[in-house]
Design a protein around this motif. Sequence first.
Motif, short mmCIF file in Angstrom:
data_model
loop_
_atom_site.label_atom_id
_atom_site.label_comp_id
_atom_site.label_asym_id
_atom_site.label_seq_id
_atom_site.Cartn_x
_atom_site.Cartn_y
_atom_site.Cartn_z
N GLU A 35 -12.62 -7.28 -4.80
CA GLU A 35 -12.56 -8.02 -6.07
C GLU A 35 -12.02 -9.42 -5.85
O GLU A 35 -12.53 -10.40 -6.40
N GLU A 73 -8.98 3.47 -0.82
CA GLU A 73 -10.05 2.93 -1.65
C GLU A 73 -9.51 1.91 -2.65
O GLU A 73 -10.19 0.92 -2.96
N GLU A 74 -8.31 2.15 -3.17
CA GLU A 74 -7.71 1.19 -4.10
C GLU A 74 -7.48 -0.16 -3.42
O GLU A 74 -7.73 -1.21 -4.02
N VAL A 75 -6.98 -0.11 -2.20
CA VAL A 75 -6.71 -1.35 -1.47
C VAL A 75 -8.02 -2.08 -1.17
O VAL A 75 -8.14 -3.29 -1.37
N SER A 84 0.80 -1.22 0.00
CA SER A 84 0.00 0.00 0.00
C SER A 84 0.83 1.27 0.00
O SER A 84 0.30 2.36 0.18
N ASP A 114 -10.92 -1.84 -2.75
CA ASP A 114 -11.48 -2.36 -4.00
C ASP A 114 -10.77 -3.64 -4.43
O ASP A 114 -11.41 -4.58 -4.93
N SER A 115 -9.46 -3.68 -4.26
CA SER A 115 -8.68 -4.87 -4.64
C SER A 115 -9.11 -6.07 -3.81
O SER A 115 -9.28 -7.18 -4.34
N TYR A 121 2.07 3.00 -2.30
CA TYR A 121 1.65 3.97 -3.31
C TYR A 121 0.21 3.72 -3.75
O TYR A 121 -0.18 4.00 -4.88
N MET A 122 -0.58 3.16 -2.84
CA MET A 122 -2.00 2.92 -3.10
C MET A 122 -2.85 3.71 -2.12
O MET A 122 -2.50 3.84 -0.96
N GLY A 123 -3.98 4.22 -2.58
CA GLY A 123 -4.91 4.88 -1.69
C GLY A 123 -5.75 3.84 -0.97
O GLY A 123 -5.80 2.67 -1.37
#
Length: 223
Positions: free
Chosen positions: A215, A207-209, A201, A211-212, A203-205
């Motif tokens: 999924e 919400e990106e984490v 994480s 959402d991943s 360089y991830m926001g």
Amino acid sequence: MSYSIAIDGPAGAGKSTIARQVAKRLGFIYVDTGAMYRAMALYLLRKGIAADDGERISEACKDADITIEYADGEQQVILNGENVNGSIRTEEVGNMASASAANKEVRIKLVELQRNMAAKKNVVMDGRDIGTYVLPEADLKIYLTASSAVRAERRHKELTEKGIECDFDAIERDIIDRDDRDMTREFAPLRQAEDAVLLDSSYMGIEEVIDSIMELFHGKKGE
């Protein structure tokens, strides 16, 4: 049938924030294992027990009753009948939690409660050894990490926003030391489970984490 998601990783990787949000989206119960270990640490500190006194820790932990309850959707960590949410987030408690978590008796006591919860409810659980030891049969395992510098920066920002004076270099040293303790302890050390998905994480926001993970979970369920 109950479902379980295990999120492991080092201190400051954002496990609790991510796990809490994933649980909310799925309608699962979020089991904050770190808060349970912090509650145990608070109990030991109140007893005046030193972090390196393994014998006294092993004996004292047997008398600590720690549960997680929910009131109006909010998690409450209960230590011997007292809500200790407001007392377990200090650096002193965090360091004691890391030290006492290496004690086998402490871990055995808390793991039993955690497994019982997962057997009855749909849960998202985060910690250091959820996928490798606590819930080895979890439906989805995530290993969430970030560089020590990024984790120290997050912690420094959090403390500064609360008006607490702190030193970035000292925070990063503490994080590195905590990583070393967690990864080298003899009983159930921090490591990535063989079947865990690695998420960095740095360089991830948030919400990106999230959402991943959503999924990945729906993929596991075949949805």
